[in-house]
Design an enzyme around this catalytic site. Sequence first.
Site, short mmCIF file in Angstrom:
data_model
loop_
_atom_site.label_atom_id
_atom_site.label_comp_id
_atom_site.label_asym_id
_atom_site.label_seq_id
_atom_site.Cartn_x
_atom_site.Cartn_y
_atom_site.Cartn_z
N LYS A 54 32.81 30.61 31.23
CA LYS A 54 31.50 31.09 30.78
C LYS A 54 30.82 30.03 29.93
CE LYS A 54 32.89 35.92 31.21
NZ LYS A 54 33.28 37.19 30.58
N GLN A 98 35.05 39.62 25.13
CA GLN A 98 35.89 39.57 26.33
C GLN A 98 36.93 40.69 26.31
OE1 GLN A 98 35.30 37.54 28.94
NE2 GLN A 98 36.99 38.42 30.09
N ASP A 121 26.67 42.00 28.98
CA ASP A 121 27.72 42.53 29.86
C ASP A 121 27.27 43.83 30.53
OD1 ASP A 121 30.06 41.07 30.24
OD2 ASP A 121 30.88 41.63 28.29
N1 GUN Z 1 36.97 41.47 31.48
C1 GUN Z 1 36.93 41.52 32.84
N2 GUN Z 1 35.67 41.44 33.28
C2 GUN Z 1 34.89 41.31 32.19
C3 GUN Z 1 33.49 41.16 32.00
O1 GUN Z 1 32.67 41.15 32.92
N3 GUN Z 1 33.07 41.04 30.70
C4 GUN Z 1 33.92 41.07 29.64
N4 GUN Z 1 33.41 40.97 28.42
N5 GUN Z 1 35.23 41.22 29.79
C5 GUN Z 1 35.70 41.33 31.05
#
Ligand code: GUN
Length: 294
Positions: A54, A98, A121
């Site tokens: 990211k 996350q 998100d």
């Molecule tokens: N864990 C798995 N997929 C995601 C996501 O799209 N965003 C976040 N913050 N955590 C995740």
Amino acid sequence: MEYQLIDGKATATAIKQEIAEEVEAIVAAGGKQPHLAAVLVGHDGGSETYVKNKVIACEQCGFKSTLIRFEADVTEEELLACVDKLNKDEDVDGFIVQLPLPKHIDEQKIIMAVDYRKDVDGFHPINVGRMAIGLPCFISATPLGILTLLQHYHIETSGKKCVILGRSNIVGKPMAQLMMQKQYGDSTVTVCHSRSKDLKKECQEADIIIAAIGRPEFVTADMVKPGAVVIDVGTTRVEDKTRKSGFRLCGDVKFDEVAPLCSFITPVPGGVGPMTICSLMKNTLAAGKKEYYK
Ligand code: GUN
């Protein structure tokens, strides 16, 4: 029949390039550089990789990024204080925490604490609810990435029978909402999960299968109708001693036997995965532009 491989990596690269050009124009016109913050708790291998990717994607898009790390023993209070600080930080346009979080932390409580206007998100109930009724909002990254791929490859979804395998909050449920809505998929949607009685039969009748159950090679050739579109969201790590990392990513679809039946199919890796991060970048750009919320 020759199937077409859906190249998520190339599609994501092209979209990130478009975003970078737009950011360059915004900054040249005296506007603000979009800023994404990411909160990473502990040292889970998958989460480390996702967050690292990211941060790299932010650089590729010309965004500012900030990574905030905590050890796995962080308290809920400390994490809530961090969320509060990011909510109030005027330079931060959007941020993510996350997932998964350590067991002693209530994930839902953290998600609810995020200002929905910065929830890139799309996990906050306000964004989930707005998405469900078709209002402008941040759409969670994996479902948005899949919609983008379907559009990019001009795959007809309107009126088609779409089977979604899995009912998670971050993929299955939002994907079902989006695929059924007139303004997105406009499909007839069936959601199957671990307790579904006729899962195999439902799949056999599907024009589009979106597999997000996290069971390696679950979808086999006998479950797929000739000409179907198959989207594989699986990313299970399986041991592979021939790899430097010691593992490889395994999808929910038995690719070698399913692919020859398909009109379109996504590979793992290189399918949905890269699109997920690309969607987060789209949402961050929208957050920077205050596109949905003032
Ligand atoms: N864990 C798995 N997929 C995601 C996501 O799209 N965003 C976040 N913050 N955590 C995740």
